[in-house]
Design an enzyme around this catalytic site. Structure first.
Site, PDB file in Angstrom:
ATOM      1  N   LYS A   1      -9.302  -1.918  -2.801  1.00 18.22           N
ATOM      2  CA  LYS A   1      -9.206  -2.844  -1.664  1.00 18.22           C
ATOM      3  C   LYS A   1     -10.360  -2.612  -0.700  1.00 18.22           C
ATOM      4  CE  LYS A   1      -5.125  -1.009  -1.112  1.00 18.22           C
ATOM      5  NZ  LYS A   1      -3.854  -0.550  -0.528  1.00 18.22           N
TER       6      LYS A   1
ATOM      7  N   ASP B   1       0.875  -1.168   0.000  1.00 21.11           N
ATOM      8  CA  ASP B   1       0.000   0.000   0.000  1.00 21.11           C
ATOM      9  C   ASP B   1       0.918   1.225   0.000  1.00 21.11           C
ATOM     10  OD1 ASP B   1      -2.256   1.700   0.412  1.00 21.11           O
ATOM     11  OD2 ASP B   1      -1.777   1.757   2.553  1.00 21.11           O
TER      12      ASP B   1
ATOM     13  N   ASP C   1      -1.164  -0.528   5.985  1.00 24.79           N
ATOM     14  CA  ASP C   1      -1.370   0.102   7.303  1.00 24.79           C
ATOM     15  C   ASP C   1      -2.822   0.060   7.747  1.00 24.79           C
ATOM     16  OD1 ASP C   1      -2.260   1.995   5.399  1.00 24.79           O
ATOM     17  OD2 ASP C   1      -1.959   3.635   6.828  1.00 24.79           O
TER      18      ASP C   1
ATOM     19  N   ASP D   1      -0.083   5.164   0.871  1.00 24.84           N
ATOM     20  CA  ASP D   1      -0.305   6.123   1.968  1.00 24.84           C
ATOM     21  C   ASP D   1      -0.116   5.427   3.322  1.00 24.84           C
ATOM     22  OD1 ASP D   1      -1.148   8.405   0.394  1.00 24.84           O
ATOM     23  OD2 ASP D   1      -3.083   7.432   0.102  1.00 24.84           O
TER      24      ASP D   1
END
EC number: 3.1.3.18
Lengths: 308, 308
Positions: free
Chosen positions: B229, B28, B254, B30
């Site tokens: 996602k 991922d 995260d 960010d």
């Protein structure tokens, strides 16, 4: 259910029996009394007849855009004599909810909404942030932007807001989150959750207060306290103001999931009118689980049926 | 779950075993690679090491604000060599979903979102309405206002939009409603439903794409098709591009409800990093039901642990 049918049409007999069995009629406004700024046909005659028959008339609206005072002015502008005391709005309900919960006048309220909420809050002695003013503000996703927030905000109220923008979305979500996560006892209040509305006379408006409430609720992952219909909160106030019994009231509305459910939740008789958002096929659809006691095209039908 | 513990911390043994058991790492962006425009410490060294070990690296982001081309530029600006083909965004996913569903290039797409979605749609040969341009428009609840709409709109895509306003809310709800009720086969697509995000380096942003999706979904009373996602849609494309098996991939993210769930939904190993939105108390909270195979503070830990 009258006649044993799931959704009985209002007949002359049913109208007479209904009028005999109730002391008060509670009317929704949008789609029942008016559409936008246009009165629905036969409303003055209907209200006159019911008043002459000694019925108490009360107006209960989820539309938070105006205060009680502003609605009373609108009624008068449309030629109807309705006092502030006969009007119960979700904007008023939000202010009363804060008062009833001893919300400190030293705290502030962040408002997604229009003048109606701001006026009711000020009349109740509370200080507000947000409202139409924040509709002019912008927020941009830029490096090092930091949300400055007023630590004295202790409640967020979300209602219909034609000035809604990303700025307000961020601030309302931020304050709601602060209220919920960092400041126990803080309040996240929705005036109502109507997904759409009849705000003007021409067509259904796609984004009701419910859309703004859904956005904030998604961010904070928590459901709000709803003070408008179908919550019974407004009825508690109504009963304090008038010497009435809910079993001798009839709720008249155009929405199944707010008006008719509110009537059922509070023990009123219920009359659906097809002059607003609900159509006959929707009422009769197998997926519909909310069945009014009676339905008719519009409130004006009462006049014709009672005079037969 | 490694070690039989619900949430095992990444150790030197676990890191070696993880690297031996996978051919590709899916990251991922960010909160994992960067926060806003700021690279997270140790990312270049980590990516270098994994590439030297022969691992395929892929970047999978729900952030629809940029296209694959724009993300590749951002990676280069931050000193990382990542090609467009290694990047899978929810903006790209939305365009590919239309293509895969044979969406007619003669129809138009109404977009709540930013340039990333518009660019991916245009690259795929589709015509758009909405986007940042509509952020300048106003809508006011006035008598006799009528929603003019383009009858050729056949899909609504909702993603993160810093120019979101009441105008876009009304039009996206209106088009979504038209698509769903009056034009069967039309599509209501969400890039993702993240309730919040780490769009800048300083703090969590309160209003993620999920808030805009929730607003539209409330109005039309229907859930969208989610292409980002945790939906497995992006994985299907990824597998078409690379000769890889999901059981030999590790998803690093995260967020529990998007990244880790996406990894689990598609059969990948999962590694949660605490450098973004999820905190250790949240991971370990009794109410959390999503448990990664492993967790660690940040991707940089892999370097230290693999060199022990």
């Amino acid at each position: 259910m009258a006649n044993g049918l799931p959704n009985p049409l209002l007949t002359a007999d049913a109208a007479r029996s209904l009028v005999d069995s109730v002391d008060a009629f509670l009317f929704d406004c949008d789609g029942v009394i008016w559409k936008g700024d246009q009165l629905i046909e036969g409303v003055p005659e209907t209200l006159d007849l019911l008043r002459k028959m000694g019925k108490k008339l009360v107006f209960v609206t989820n539309n938070s855009r105006k205060s009680r005072r502003q609605y009373s002015k609108k009624f008068r502008a449309l030629g109807l004599e309705v006092t502030e005391e006969e009007i119960f709005t979700s904007s008023f309900a939000a202010a009363m909810f804060l008062k009833l919960n001893n919300f400190s006048p030293e705290k502030k309220v962040y408002v997604v909404g229009e003048d109606g909420i701001l006026e009711e809050l000020r009349l109740a002695g509370f200080e507000c942030l947000g409202g139409p003013e924040d509709g002019k503000k912008n927020i941009l996703l830029e490096a090092n932007f930091y949300f400055e927030h007023d630590k004295s905000v202790g409640a967020v109220i979300v209602g219909l807001d034609q000035y809604f923008n990303y700025y307000k979305m961020c601030y309302s979500c931020r304050y709601a989150s602060l209220c919920i996560r960092e400041n126990p006892g803080c309040l996240f209040i929705a005036t109502n959750r109507d997904p759409t509305g009849h705000m003007t006379s021409v067509q259904e408006w796609p984004a009701g207060a419910g859309t703004m409430v859904a956005a904030v609720s998604c961010s904070v992952q928590k459901e709000p306290i709803v003070v408008g219909k179908p919550s019974s909160f407004l009825m508690d106030f109504l009963l304090k103001s008038f010497n009435l019994e809910t079993s001798r009231m009839c709720m008249v509305g155009d929405r199944l999931d707010t008006d008719i459910l509110f009537g059922q939740n509070t023990g009123c008789k219920t009359l659906l009118v097809l002059s607003g958002v609900t159509t006959l096929p929707e009422l009769q659809d197998a997926s519909n689980t909310i069945h009014p006691d009676l339905y008719t095209n519009s409130v004006y039908d009462l006049v014709g049926l009672l005079q037969q």
